[in-house]
Write a protein that holds these residues in place. Structure first.
Motif, PDB file in Angstrom:
ATOM      1  N   LEU A   7      45.339  47.842  17.266  1.00 20.30           N
ATOM      2  CA  LEU A   7      45.382  49.056  18.083  1.00 20.30           C
ATOM      3  C   LEU A   7      46.469  50.000  17.577  1.00 20.30           C
ATOM      4  CD1 LEU A   7      43.828  47.077  20.012  1.00 20.30           C
ATOM      5  CD2 LEU A   7      44.818  48.376  21.893  1.00 20.30           C
ATOM      6  N   ASP A  10      48.486  55.357  20.037  1.00 20.56           N
ATOM      7  CA  ASP A  10      47.764  56.150  21.034  1.00 20.56           C
ATOM      8  C   ASP A  10      46.773  55.298  21.808  1.00 20.56           C
ATOM      9  OD1 ASP A  10      49.179  58.328  20.226  1.00 20.56           O
ATOM     10  OD2 ASP A  10      47.506  59.361  19.264  1.00 20.56           O
ATOM     11  N   ASP A  11      46.116  54.342  21.117  1.00 24.48           N
ATOM     12  CA  ASP A  11      45.153  53.457  21.784  1.00 24.48           C
ATOM     13  C   ASP A  11      45.844  52.645  22.876  1.00 24.48           C
ATOM     14  OD1 ASP A  11      43.358  54.395  19.902  1.00 24.48           O
ATOM     15  OD2 ASP A  11      43.631  52.686  18.568  1.00 24.48           O
ATOM     16  N   GLU A  12      47.006  52.082  22.535  1.00 21.84           N
ATOM     17  CA  GLU A  12      47.724  51.263  23.510  1.00 21.84           C
ATOM     18  C   GLU A  12      48.196  52.108  24.684  1.00 21.84           C
ATOM     19  OE1 GLU A  12      51.642  48.314  23.864  1.00 21.84           O
ATOM     20  OE2 GLU A  12      50.843  48.865  21.890  1.00 21.84           O
ATOM     21  N   TYR A  15      45.133  52.815  26.898  1.00 22.49           N
ATOM     22  CA  TYR A  15      44.661  51.620  27.595  1.00 22.49           C
ATOM     23  C   TYR A  15      45.600  51.245  28.738  1.00 22.49           C
ATOM     24  CZ  TYR A  15      43.345  46.776  28.483  1.00 22.49           C
ATOM     25  OH  TYR A  15      42.968  45.604  29.099  1.00 22.49           O
ATOM     26  N   GLU A  42      39.659  60.513  21.066  1.00 23.24           N
ATOM     27  CA  GLU A  42      39.486  59.599  19.920  1.00 23.24           C
ATOM     28  C   GLU A  42      39.907  58.189  20.286  1.00 23.24           C
ATOM     29  OE1 GLU A  42      41.666  61.190  16.670  1.00 23.24           O
ATOM     30  OE2 GLU A  42      40.391  62.974  16.442  1.00 23.24           O
ATOM     31  N   ALA A  43      41.040  58.063  21.000  1.00 17.04           N
ATOM     32  CA  ALA A  43      41.498  56.738  21.420  1.00 17.04           C
ATOM     33  C   ALA A  43      40.497  56.098  22.367  1.00 17.04           C
ATOM     34  CB  ALA A  43      42.870  56.848  22.084  1.00 17.04           C
ATOM     35  N   ARG A  46      37.524  54.713  20.466  1.00 21.01           N
ATOM     36  CA  ARG A  46      37.810  53.438  19.802  1.00 21.01           C
ATOM     37  C   ARG A  46      37.897  52.300  20.820  1.00 21.01           C
ATOM     38  NH1 ARG A  46      41.244  56.911  16.705  1.00 21.01           N
ATOM     39  NH2 ARG A  46      43.017  56.444  18.091  1.00 21.01           N
ATOM     40  N   LEU A  47      38.541  52.554  21.956  1.00 24.70           N
ATOM     41  CA  LEU A  47      38.700  51.515  22.974  1.00 24.70           C
ATOM     42  C   LEU A  47      37.355  51.098  23.548  1.00 24.70           C
ATOM     43  CD1 LEU A  47      41.839  52.980  24.780  1.00 24.70           C
ATOM     44  CD2 LEU A  47      41.766  50.877  23.437  1.00 24.70           C
TER      45      LEU A  47
END
Length: 330
Positions: A7, A10-12, A15, A42-43, A46-47
């Motif tokens: 991850l 930004d993803d973390e 989330y 975008e994040a 992906r998530l």
């Protein structure tokens, strides 16, 4: 924290924000985290692809339960490591079957005793022509990092050094200053949560791997020459390297208890070190101890950085720091 699972920061951030705010849309998340809407979208994409987040028909997003979603990713990583272990055994067997006239003693040398291991450790680095790769874990039995005289000599020859540090190593006294010296000399460093072993590889020709203590209580190691087993360790290093967190630390100057230097929109050198260590997973107390600061000074500098970035939480500060290169050497 979740970079070891693949991850991005930004993803973390997205989330974790969704864990307490189910059925959110992209815009309020963007405002909350201080990220652009495009970055949040975008994040989220992906998530959703990884199964960490669900999307409703009206474009509202909800975080999947961590035990289920993250547990699945962790299981995949474990499966990958098990496959690497199986491949290691398979490669070794295939190589052994293909060997014609070579003795096993030509491929593996057992080394016992601290002095002998230290000698072989230096020798392996001296033998490198293009690159040295290593896993660094505590405790340092044969040779502390600051006594590795072979490293600067190899760097002078143009040898590339890459090392993955076990996260616990960063709590060892003086290790941060040693890491700064290595980074200044061109060594690439990354951090992993839990390394499986100590390891040093010279090109694809030599490898030194520790063994358990001998019955006499002496440390032992195995020196490996080119073989299927060495190829498997080569692959293991590259797998861990890809998922490890890059460590960037400012390379000059020192810490002090002086008041925070106010430089508009730019962190100080010490600020960069603080951010780099915290993003690598160190606790506040360990970070302060490594940099010679009191916890109060550390917290004051973090508050200053949050004000500078215009954010309210550490999560937002971490995302801002990564996006703006605040952990990179100036």
């Amino acid at each position: 924290m979740l970079d070891v699972l693949g991850l991005a920061p930004d993803d973390e951030c997205v989330y974790r924000a969704l864990l307490g705010r189910p059925h959110s849309t992209a815009m309020p998340l963007s405002d909350l985290l201080g990220l652009s809407r495009a970055a949040v979208e975008e994040a989220l994409s992906r998530l959703v692809g990884w199964g960490l987040v669900t999307r409703s028909a009206d474009e509202r997003f909800t975080a999947a339960p961590p035990a289920m979603a993250l547990g699945s990713l962790i299981s995949q990583r474990r499966d990958g490591l098990r496959m690497a272990e199986h491949a290691l055994v398979t490669f070794a067997e295939e190589h052994r079957a293909a060997m014609t006239g070579s003795s096993i003693n030509d491929l593996i040398e057992v080394v016992t005793g601290i002095d002998a291991i230290r000698h072989r450790f230096l020798q392996v680095q001296h033998a490198a022509r293009t690159q040295v790769r290593s896993f660094i874990t505590a405790p340092f039995v044969a040779l502390p990092p600051d006594e590795n005289t072979a490293e600067p000599m190899a760097l002078d020859r143009g040898v590339r050094f890459r090392a993955v540090l076990d996260r616990a190593v960063l709590a060892e006294p003086g290790i941060v200053h040693d890491a700064i010296d290595s980074l200044r000399n061109g060594v690439q460093l990354r951090v992993a949560d839990d390394l499986p072993m100590k390891l040093v590889l010279a090109d694809s020709a030599l490898g030194l791997v520790p063994l358990a203590m001998t019955p006499a209580g002496e440390p032992g190691a195995v020196l490996l020459h080119r073989s299927g087993l060495l190829d498997a360790l080569d692959a293991l290093f590259e797998t861990v390297w890809r998922t490890a967190h890059p460590l960037e630390l400012s390379s000059t100057g020192g810490a002090s208890e002086a008041p925070v230097e106010v430089v508009p929109n730019s962190p100080t050198e010490l600020d960069r070190r603080i951010l780099a260590l915290l993003l690598a997973g160190l606790t506040d107390l360990t970070t302060a101890a490594q940099l010679g600061l009191s916890p109060r000074t550390l917290h004051r500098r973090l508050r200053h950085l949050m004000d500078m970035a215009g954010v309210r939480t550490r999560m937002q500060l971490g995302a801002h720091a990564v996006r703006n290169g605040w952990t990179d050497p100036p």
